[in-house]
Design a protein around this motif. Structure first.
Motif, mmCIF file in Angstrom:
data_model
loop_
_atom_site.group_PDB
_atom_site.id
_atom_site.type_symbol
_atom_site.label_atom_id
_atom_site.label_comp_id
_atom_site.label_asym_id
_atom_site.label_seq_id
_atom_site.Cartn_x
_atom_site.Cartn_y
_atom_site.Cartn_z
ATOM 1 N N PRO A 255 51.294 -20.098 64.900
ATOM 2 C CA PRO A 255 50.122 -19.738 65.703
ATOM 3 C C PRO A 255 48.818 -19.945 64.936
ATOM 4 N N LEU A 256 47.796 -20.347 65.668
ATOM 5 C CA LEU A 256 46.471 -20.536 65.084
ATOM 6 C C LEU A 256 45.432 -20.141 66.123
ATOM 7 N N ALA A 257 44.554 -19.224 65.751
ATOM 8 C CA ALA A 257 43.451 -18.839 66.628
ATOM 9 C C ALA A 257 42.448 -19.986 66.678
ATOM 10 N N LEU A 258 42.021 -20.353 67.878
ATOM 11 C CA LEU A 258 41.067 -21.453 68.002
ATOM 12 C C LEU A 258 39.792 -21.180 67.221
ATOM 13 N N GLY A 259 39.411 -19.913 67.075
ATOM 14 C CA GLY A 259 38.211 -19.544 66.319
ATOM 15 C C GLY A 259 38.296 -19.895 64.842
ATOM 16 N N ARG A 260 39.512 -20.156 64.329
ATOM 17 C CA ARG A 260 39.668 -20.515 62.917
ATOM 18 C C ARG A 260 39.402 -21.988 62.661
ATOM 19 N N VAL A 261 39.177 -22.756 63.735
ATOM 20 C CA VAL A 261 38.829 -24.160 63.589
ATOM 21 C C VAL A 261 37.307 -24.199 63.525
ATOM 22 N N GLY A 262 36.776 -24.353 62.338
ATOM 23 C CA GLY A 262 35.328 -24.335 62.156
ATOM 24 C C GLY A 262 34.662 -25.595 62.686
ATOM 25 N N PRO A 263 33.341 -25.648 62.624
ATOM 26 C CA PRO A 263 32.603 -26.806 63.139
ATOM 27 C C PRO A 263 32.956 -28.111 62.419
ATOM 28 N N GLU A 264 33.447 -27.995 61.194
ATOM 29 C CA GLU A 264 33.827 -29.185 60.422
ATOM 30 C C GLU A 264 35.261 -29.638 60.699
ATOM 31 N N PRO B 75 40.702 -23.105 75.644
ATOM 32 C CA PRO B 75 40.490 -21.663 75.512
ATOM 33 C C PRO B 75 41.136 -20.927 76.697
ATOM 34 N N ALA B 76 41.444 -19.672 76.501
ATOM 35 C CA ALA B 76 42.079 -18.863 77.546
ATOM 36 C C ALA B 76 41.235 -18.890 78.818
ATOM 37 N N GLY B 77 41.922 -19.021 79.952
ATOM 38 C CA GLY B 77 41.250 -19.001 81.242
ATOM 39 C C GLY B 77 40.705 -20.348 81.693
ATOM 40 N N ARG B 78 40.767 -21.354 80.881
ATOM 41 C CA ARG B 78 40.245 -22.679 81.238
ATOM 42 C C ARG B 78 41.236 -23.399 82.123
ATOM 43 N N GLU B 79 40.733 -24.059 83.165
ATOM 44 C CA GLU B 79 41.567 -24.829 84.078
ATOM 45 C C GLU B 79 42.015 -26.126 83.419
ATOM 46 N N LEU B 80 43.250 -26.502 83.663
ATOM 47 C CA LEU B 80 43.759 -27.775 83.167
ATOM 48 C C LEU B 80 43.109 -28.919 83.924
ATOM 49 N N GLY B 81 42.764 -29.993 83.204
ATOM 50 C CA GLY B 81 42.264 -31.202 83.846
ATOM 51 C C GLY B 81 43.419 -31.971 84.434
ATOM 52 N N ASP B 82 43.114 -32.868 85.360
ATOM 53 C CA ASP B 82 44.206 -33.612 85.979
ATOM 54 C C ASP B 82 43.926 -35.100 86.061
ATOM 55 N N GLY B 83 42.998 -35.590 85.275
ATOM 56 C CA GLY B 83 42.703 -37.015 85.296
ATOM 57 C C GLY B 83 43.801 -37.817 84.626
ATOM 58 N N ASP C 274 43.627 -40.382 82.808
ATOM 59 C CA ASP C 274 43.289 -40.857 81.464
ATOM 60 C C ASP C 274 42.986 -39.725 80.496
ATOM 61 N N ASP C 275 43.077 -38.475 80.976
ATOM 62 C CA ASP C 275 42.799 -37.323 80.122
ATOM 63 C C ASP C 275 43.938 -37.107 79.138
ATOM 64 N N LEU C 276 43.592 -36.529 77.997
ATOM 65 C CA LEU C 276 44.628 -36.109 77.051
ATOM 66 C C LEU C 276 45.444 -34.991 77.680
ATOM 67 N N ASP C 277 46.687 -34.854 77.250
ATOM 68 C CA ASP C 277 47.473 -33.701 77.672
ATOM 69 C C ASP C 277 46.752 -32.447 77.199
ATOM 70 N N GLU C 278 46.721 -31.449 78.060
ATOM 71 C CA GLU C 278 46.043 -30.208 77.729
ATOM 72 C C GLU C 278 47.049 -29.069 77.677
ATOM 73 N N ILE C 279 46.816 -28.167 76.736
ATOM 74 C CA ILE C 279 47.712 -27.038 76.538
ATOM 75 C C ILE C 279 46.891 -25.765 76.630
ATOM 76 N N GLU C 280 47.307 -24.889 77.527
ATOM 77 C CA GLU C 280 46.626 -23.615 77.676
ATOM 78 C C GLU C 280 46.978 -22.702 76.499
ATOM 79 N N THR C 281 46.044 -21.872 76.117
ATOM 80 C CA THR C 281 46.305 -20.903 75.061
ATOM 81 C C THR C 281 46.301 -19.508 75.669
ATOM 82 N N GLU C 282 46.942 -18.607 74.978
ATOM 83 C CA GLU C 282 46.928 -17.211 75.385
ATOM 84 C C GLU C 282 46.082 -16.462 74.371
ATOM 85 N N ASN C 283 45.055 -15.783 74.832
ATOM 86 C CA ASN C 283 44.136 -15.058 73.942
ATOM 87 C C ASN C 283 43.510 -15.990 72.904
ATOM 88 N N ASP C 284 43.287 -17.242 73.286
ATOM 89 C CA ASP C 284 42.687 -18.257 72.415
ATOM 90 C C ASP C 284 43.503 -18.511 71.147
#
Length: 166
Positions: A11-20, A97-105, A107-117
């Motif tokens: 597990p990795l919290a999305l907040g731990r991915v810094g701007p760099e 991020p939690a609560g975000r709707e999956l895209g359906d295009g 050509d879009d990358l596969d998207e994975i929902e997170t729980e509590n980010d």
């Protein structure tokens, strides 16, 4: 569908991915590889390693570009003998991020929902490994039984005969 607690969990919290951005290197233990092999219905996973580059996106999602390298053993679809193979896959996905709707295009990358980010990078890698497995592994020289040449032979011959009577 993955189990409640994945066999290879990182597990990795999305907040731990810094701007760099962030680099992650994942290595599955023997117990994790054994559990994944059972889940995927294959004979074994001798090694599983993944190198990931995580980059934040302006909309709060995180783009993951990765490369997995695995040594697996599957059963031959003809003889059931073990077939050793190497799976090397390059992949990219978006962690939402939690609560975000999956895209359906298309050509879009596969998207994975997170729980509590919180994203499970191990499960992302496990899913990519499953997609990279050979669906019809065969030992060298193994041949499938000859197919019927036309519909006058084989399993569909009776159906073809019925159709001709009409």
């Amino acid at each position: 569908m993955p189990p409640e607690t994945p066999e290879f969990s990182r597990p990795l919290a999305l907040g731990r991915v810094g701007p760099e951005g962030r680099q992650e290197s994942l290595q599955a233990s023997e117990a994790e590889r054994s559990a994944l092999a059972r889940r995927f219905g294959i004979l074994g996973i001798e090694s599983l390693h993944a190198a990931l580059r995580l980059e934040p996106e302006p909309d709060g999602a995180v783009r993951v570009a990765g490369r997995l390298d695995a040594a697996v053993t599957q059963a031959c679809v003809v003889t059931l003998e073990p077939v050793a193979q190497r799976v090397v896959e390059e992949f990219a996905v978006r962690l939402l991020p939690a609560g975000r709707e999956l895209g359906d295009g298309p050509d879009d990358l596969d998207e994975i929902e997170t729980e509590n980010d919180v994203a499970d990078l191990g499960e992302v890698v496990a899913e990519q490994l499953a997609l990279g497995l050979d669906p019809y592994p065969r030992v060298a020289g193994a041949e499938l039984p000859a197919e019927a040449k036309d519909e006058t032979e084989g399993a569909f011959a009776a159906l073809a005969a019925l159709r001709r009577k009409d």
